[in-house]
Design a protein around this motif. Structure first.
Motif, short mmCIF file in Angstrom:
data_model
loop_
_atom_site.label_atom_id
_atom_site.label_comp_id
_atom_site.label_asym_id
_atom_site.label_seq_id
_atom_site.Cartn_x
_atom_site.Cartn_y
_atom_site.Cartn_z
N LYS A 29 0.88 -1.17 0.00
CA LYS A 29 0.00 0.00 0.00
C LYS A 29 0.92 1.22 0.00
CE LYS A 29 -2.10 -1.32 3.77
NZ LYS A 29 -3.02 -1.34 4.93
N VAL A 30 1.01 1.87 -1.15
CA VAL A 30 2.03 2.88 -1.37
C VAL A 30 1.48 4.29 -1.20
CG1 VAL A 30 3.71 3.80 -3.02
CG2 VAL A 30 3.21 1.34 -2.98
N THR A 31 2.21 5.09 -0.43
CA THR A 31 1.98 6.54 -0.38
C THR A 31 3.19 7.19 -1.01
OG1 THR A 31 0.65 6.42 1.64
CG2 THR A 31 1.63 8.55 1.10
N ALA A 32 2.99 7.87 -2.12
CA ALA A 32 4.09 8.46 -2.89
C ALA A 32 4.04 9.98 -2.83
CB ALA A 32 4.03 7.99 -4.34
N ILE A 33 5.19 10.59 -2.59
CA ILE A 33 5.30 12.05 -2.56
C ILE A 33 6.08 12.50 -3.80
CG2 ILE A 33 6.08 14.07 -1.28
CD1 ILE A 33 6.02 12.38 1.25
N GLU A 34 5.45 13.31 -4.61
CA GLU A 34 6.07 13.77 -5.87
C GLU A 34 5.82 15.26 -6.06
OE1 GLU A 34 8.15 14.35 -8.69
OE2 GLU A 34 8.04 12.16 -8.43
#
Length: 274
Positions: free
Chosen positions: A68-73
């Motif tokens: 379960k990925v939380t990505a900051i971009e």
């Protein structure tokens, strides 16, 4: 498992290209990305923080591993391909547009633990890494760090005493955690290829030594390695109590910082923290 188009096709479809200003270098080798995602062990059903996913190469591997990925971009151009990944893996991907240096990462997961995996942008990688390892609160909420660095930086993280690479970064990385180089990555694996080799660092937290202030250890290493070619009696003289601590511990003040072990730095900080 969703049938995704090759990453190169996605990048071409969205008119993407790596920008030097953001420290971007894209990875297209899906087998390599799968190997990176496997470094921390099984991720199925686990929380993962990814910083700088770009068009989503590593993100794909993490989602396929069941994370379960939380990505900051912070690159607005990458929002569309990341949104497409989110649609392909319903409920598994959350994308936050912003600067990872300005976001409280632990708050994103509430009380739940999370692993951190990232092909870090070169221009902010060390700052993020030291932030994850700093502070008095320990153990951290993160369970492991699996990060891409320039090989030179990776070698500084795992360096041992009496080597040119040994310095503040090694002490910070090793005094209450265990870092290792999980694999080296050739420059040709990236688009565009950087000028240097890279490596994957894997870090797991360990017990924090008792009676030691993290801030005091930072002050000791900052002073000692700020003038690393000088003897400790010179480099530490501006830190109150440091020379007396050396005498108490039986550490020769004529030694230089790179000759001390991590344990000796911890001992000095412990005396000064009392």
């Amino acid at each position: 498992m969703p049938d995704l188009p090759p990453l190169r096709e996605v990048i071409n479809a969205h008119g993407l290209f790596a920008t030097k200003a953001l420290g971007q270098n894209f990875l297209f080798d899906e087998q390599l990305l799968k190997r990176i995602a496997a470094v921390p062990g099984t991720l199925r059903g686990k929380n993962v923080l990814e910083v700088g996913p770009g068009p989503g190469g590593l993100t794909r591997a993490l989602l396929r591993a069941g994370a379960k990925v939380t990505a900051i971009e912070m690159d607005k151009r990458c929002m569309a391909p990341l949104a497409e990944l989110g649609e392909a893996f319903p409920g598994q991907l959350t994308v936050i547009e912003g600067d990872a240096l300005k976001i409280d990462h632990a708050s994103l997961f509430g009380d739940e633990p999370y692993a951190i995996l990232a092909n870090l942008p070169y221009n902010v990688g060390t700052a993020l890494f030291t932030g994850w390892l700093s502070g008095e609160a320990w153990p951290p909420r993160w369970t492991s760090l699996t990060l891409m660095f320039q090989l030179e930086v990776a070698e500084r993280i795992v360096a041992g005493t009496d080597s040119d690479a040994f310095g503040r970064l090694a002490v910070l990385s090793q005094w209450r955690a265990k870092p290792k180089i999980a694999m080296k990555v050739h420059r040709s694996a990236f688009t565009p290829p950087p000028k240097v080799m890279s490596a994957i660092i894997h870090v797991t937290p360990e017990d924090m030594p008792e009676g030691v202030s993290a801030r005091m250890l930072e002050r000791v290493t900052e002073a000692a390695f700020g003038q690393r070619r000088k003897m400790l009696r010179q480099s530490l003289k501006g830190l109150p109590g440091a020379l007396a601590a050396l005498e108490t511990l039986g550490i020769d003040a004529a030694r230089r910082a790179e000759t001390l072990s991590v344990a000796e730095f911890v001992s000095i900080a412990r005396v000064l923290s009392a």
